[in-house]
Design a protein around this motif. Structure first.
Motif, mmCIF file in Angstrom:
data_model
loop_
_atom_site.group_PDB
_atom_site.id
_atom_site.type_symbol
_atom_site.label_atom_id
_atom_site.label_comp_id
_atom_site.label_asym_id
_atom_site.label_seq_id
_atom_site.Cartn_x
_atom_site.Cartn_y
_atom_site.Cartn_z
ATOM 1 N N TRP A 59 3.821 -7.833 -1.637
ATOM 2 C CA TRP A 59 2.435 -8.302 -1.560
ATOM 3 C C TRP A 59 2.290 -9.102 -0.282
ATOM 4 O O TRP A 59 3.227 -9.784 0.142
ATOM 5 C CB TRP A 59 2.093 -9.147 -2.781
ATOM 6 N N ALA A 60 1.124 -9.020 0.323
ATOM 7 C CA ALA A 60 0.916 -9.641 1.633
ATOM 8 C C ALA A 60 -0.309 -10.541 1.623
ATOM 9 O O ALA A 60 -1.338 -10.214 1.017
ATOM 10 C CB ALA A 60 0.757 -8.561 2.702
ATOM 11 N N LEU A 61 -0.180 -11.661 2.305
ATOM 12 C CA LEU A 61 -1.292 -12.595 2.494
ATOM 13 C C LEU A 61 -1.798 -12.461 3.916
ATOM 14 O O LEU A 61 -1.031 -12.606 4.876
ATOM 15 C CB LEU A 61 -0.817 -14.031 2.244
ATOM 16 N N ARG A 62 -3.078 -12.167 4.056
ATOM 17 C CA ARG A 62 -3.694 -12.098 5.372
ATOM 18 C C ARG A 62 -4.204 -13.464 5.791
ATOM 19 O O ARG A 62 -4.391 -14.362 4.971
ATOM 20 C CB ARG A 62 -4.843 -11.088 5.365
ATOM 21 N N GLU A 63 -4.451 -13.599 7.077
ATOM 22 C CA GLU A 63 -4.913 -14.863 7.631
ATOM 23 C C GLU A 63 -6.232 -15.300 7.015
ATOM 24 O O GLU A 63 -6.521 -16.494 6.897
ATOM 25 C CB GLU A 63 -5.050 -14.738 9.154
ATOM 26 N N SER A 64 -7.043 -14.343 6.580
ATOM 27 C CA SER A 64 -8.334 -14.652 5.977
ATOM 28 C C SER A 64 -8.201 -15.146 4.546
ATOM 29 O O SER A 64 -9.179 -15.614 3.962
ATOM 30 C CB SER A 64 -9.215 -13.401 5.985
ATOM 31 N N GLY A 65 -6.996 -15.032 3.958
ATOM 32 C CA GLY A 65 -6.788 -15.426 2.575
ATOM 33 C C GLY A 65 -6.717 -14.262 1.609
ATOM 34 O O GLY A 65 -6.403 -14.448 0.428
ATOM 35 N N GLU A 66 -6.983 -13.047 2.074
ATOM 36 C CA GLU A 66 -6.911 -11.874 1.212
ATOM 37 C C GLU A 66 -5.453 -11.545 0.886
ATOM 38 O O GLU A 66 -4.573 -11.626 1.742
ATOM 39 C CB GLU A 66 -7.557 -10.667 1.901
ATOM 40 N N VAL A 67 -5.199 -11.161 -0.367
ATOM 41 C CA VAL A 67 -3.864 -10.758 -0.805
ATOM 42 C C VAL A 67 -3.939 -9.333 -1.335
ATOM 43 O O VAL A 67 -4.814 -8.995 -2.145
ATOM 44 C CB VAL A 67 -3.322 -11.701 -1.900
ATOM 45 N N MET A 68 -3.012 -8.473 -0.885
ATOM 46 C CA MET A 68 -3.023 -7.080 -1.325
ATOM 47 C C MET A 68 -1.593 -6.545 -1.358
ATOM 48 O O MET A 68 -0.690 -7.079 -0.725
ATOM 49 C CB MET A 68 -3.898 -6.212 -0.408
ATOM 50 N N GLY A 69 -1.404 -5.477 -2.131
ATOM 51 C CA GLY A 69 -0.111 -4.821 -2.191
ATOM 52 C C GLY A 69 0.116 -3.956 -0.965
ATOM 53 O O GLY A 69 -0.832 -3.408 -0.390
ATOM 54 N N LEU A 70 1.391 -3.825 -0.547
ATOM 55 C CA LEU A 70 1.763 -2.959 0.565
ATOM 56 C C LEU A 70 2.681 -1.853 0.069
ATOM 57 O O LEU A 70 3.515 -2.071 -0.809
ATOM 58 C CB LEU A 70 2.487 -3.741 1.666
ATOM 59 N N VAL A 71 2.524 -0.664 0.650
ATOM 60 C CA VAL A 71 3.398 0.467 0.350
ATOM 61 C C VAL A 71 3.819 1.155 1.646
ATOM 62 O O VAL A 71 3.051 1.196 2.611
ATOM 63 C CB VAL A 71 2.710 1.509 -0.563
ATOM 64 N N PRO A 72 5.047 1.696 1.696
ATOM 65 C CA PRO A 72 5.418 2.580 2.803
ATOM 66 C C PRO A 72 4.646 3.894 2.615
ATOM 67 O O PRO A 72 4.820 4.576 1.589
ATOM 68 C CB PRO A 72 6.929 2.781 2.613
ATOM 69 N N TRP A 73 3.819 4.252 3.578
ATOM 70 C CA TRP A 73 2.921 5.399 3.424
ATOM 71 C C TRP A 73 3.002 6.250 4.693
ATOM 72 O O TRP A 73 2.600 5.806 5.752
ATOM 73 C CB TRP A 73 1.494 4.918 3.185
ATOM 74 N N LEU A 74 3.562 7.450 4.569
ATOM 75 C CA LEU A 74 3.831 8.305 5.709
ATOM 76 C C LEU A 74 4.704 7.546 6.707
ATOM 77 O O LEU A 74 5.851 7.260 6.416
ATOM 78 C CB LEU A 74 2.532 8.811 6.327
ATOM 79 N N ASN A 75 4.180 7.175 7.869
ATOM 80 C CA ASN A 75 5.025 6.494 8.862
ATOM 81 C C ASN A 75 4.593 5.052 9.104
ATOM 82 O O ASN A 75 4.909 4.473 10.137
ATOM 83 C CB ASN A 75 5.011 7.270 10.185
ATOM 84 N N GLN A 76 3.889 4.461 8.128
ATOM 85 C CA GLN A 76 3.418 3.091 8.277
ATOM 86 C C GLN A 76 3.643 2.309 6.985
ATOM 87 O O GLN A 76 3.932 2.878 5.940
ATOM 88 C CB GLN A 76 1.922 3.070 8.609
ATOM 89 N N VAL A 77 3.497 0.994 7.085
ATOM 90 C CA VAL A 77 3.435 0.135 5.908
ATOM 91 C C VAL A 77 1.991 -0.339 5.834
ATOM 92 O O VAL A 77 1.518 -1.026 6.739
ATOM 93 C CB VAL A 77 4.393 -1.059 6.024
ATOM 94 N N VAL A 78 1.269 0.040 4.778
ATOM 95 C CA VAL A 78 -0.176 -0.184 4.749
ATOM 96 C C VAL A 78 -0.606 -0.832 3.438
ATOM 97 O O VAL A 78 0.057 -0.689 2.408
ATOM 98 C CB VAL A 78 -0.951 1.141 4.938
ATOM 99 N N PRO A 79 -1.741 -1.545 3.453
ATOM 100 C CA PRO A 79 -2.318 -2.040 2.203
ATOM 101 C C PRO A 79 -2.670 -0.875 1.282
ATOM 102 O O PRO A 79 -3.147 0.168 1.741
ATOM 103 C CB PRO A 79 -3.582 -2.774 2.664
ATOM 104 N N CYS A 80 -2.438 -1.060 -0.006
ATOM 105 C CA CYS A 80 -2.698 0.015 -0.964
ATOM 106 C C CYS A 80 -4.127 0.533 -0.875
ATOM 107 O O CYS A 80 -4.369 1.737 -1.007
ATOM 108 C CB CYS A 80 -2.424 -0.484 -2.385
ATOM 109 N N THR A 81 -5.065 -0.360 -0.648
ATOM 110 C CA THR A 81 -6.475 0.022 -0.625
ATOM 111 C C THR A 81 -6.864 0.792 0.631
ATOM 112 O O THR A 81 -7.975 1.315 0.716
ATOM 113 C CB THR A 81 -7.365 -1.221 -0.733
ATOM 114 N N GLU A 82 -5.953 0.871 1.620
ATOM 115 C CA GLU A 82 -6.288 1.496 2.900
ATOM 116 C C GLU A 82 -5.489 2.761 3.174
ATOM 117 O O GLU A 82 -5.451 3.229 4.318
ATOM 118 C CB GLU A 82 -6.067 0.492 4.036
ATOM 119 N N ILE A 83 -4.847 3.334 2.149
ATOM 120 C CA ILE A 83 -4.047 4.545 2.385
ATOM 121 C C ILE A 83 -4.947 5.688 2.844
ATOM 122 O O ILE A 83 -6.103 5.790 2.473
ATOM 123 C CB ILE A 83 -3.261 4.960 1.129
#
Length: 229
Positions: A59-83
């Motif tokens: 799980w990752a905390l962004r500078e804005s305060g948002e917290v979201m899950g991360l997954v290895p997706w294809l060739n990146q590590v991305v927030p789950c909501t942005e796959i």
């Protein structure tokens, strides 16, 4: 009340970071591993009525305060909501495989964990290239490397995930020729970033990686699809 002009934006302070809002780039500033097996659910155009699952690495905390899950997706590590991918993969929610509960918001305990950790370890100034954090991989991620168009390739286990000062998260692999002692732990000098290698192509979690190692026809077909796309 007098409307605030665009010239006054430098006086607007982001509540979480305490910095002028124009200075907040919303980079990732803190990560914490997922230790209870929570998963991301997604669909794609091949079977739009079928849900697929993928284990959350952290799980990752962004500078804005948002917290979201991360997954290895294809060739990146991305927030789950942005796959996103060539098959139009779409996030559908989170799942607890132990209870089969499906939910759509980040668990409160992860939000609190990250916010408290950031408050305790907060760094006012970090230099480019500086390591902020490093956590072990707990989901069996593998990196696929090839330099000949997939006529041959190697699967290498990801040992850890390294958060850098610019907010990027790197998968760390072991250079066996540089290992001086075992077991190799996060932070070891023998580790190198997968994403910084020209030969790096994709991430696979352990279930698919094991099928590839076993020459499973469906897994090899999936790799062929990725190559063609």
């Amino acid at each position: 009340m007098k409307p605030q002009s665009s010239d006054d934006r430098s006086n607007v302070i982001d509540l979480f970071s305490g910095r002028p809002i124009d200075d907040v780039v919303d980079r990732i500033i803190r990560i914490t591993p997922e230790l209870d097996g929570l998963e991301m659910l997604y669909t794609n155009d091949t079977s739009p009525n079928r849900l697929y699952s993928l284990k959350i690495v952290c799980w990752a905390l962004r500078e804005s305060g948002e917290v979201m899950g991360l997954v290895p997706w294809l060739n990146q590590v991305v927030p789950c909501t942005e796959i996103n991918d060539p098959l139009n993969g779409r996030w559908e929610g989170y799942r607890d495989p132990g209870t089969n509960d499906i939910f759509y918001n980040t668990p409160r305990h992860k939000i609190m964990e990250l916010e408290l950790a950031e408050e305790f370890y907060h760094l006012d100034h970090v230099r480019d290239g500086e390591i902020v954090q490093e956590i072990p991989d707990g989901i069996g991620t593998h990196a696929v490397l090839t330099d000949n168009g997939f006529r041959s390739f190697v699967l290498i286990e990801v040992l850890s995930w390294r958060l850098m000062a610019d907010g990027t998260v790197h998968a760390m692999l072991v250079d066996e020729e540089k290992v001086k002692s075992t077991p190799v732990l996060p932070g070891d000098e023998s580790l190198y970033s997968a994403q910084e290698q020209a030969e790096f192509k994709y991430f696979f979690q352990h279930r698919i990686a094991n099928k590839i190692k076993e020459q499973d026809p469906e897994a090899l077909a999936a790799i062929s699809m990725l190559i063609e796309s």
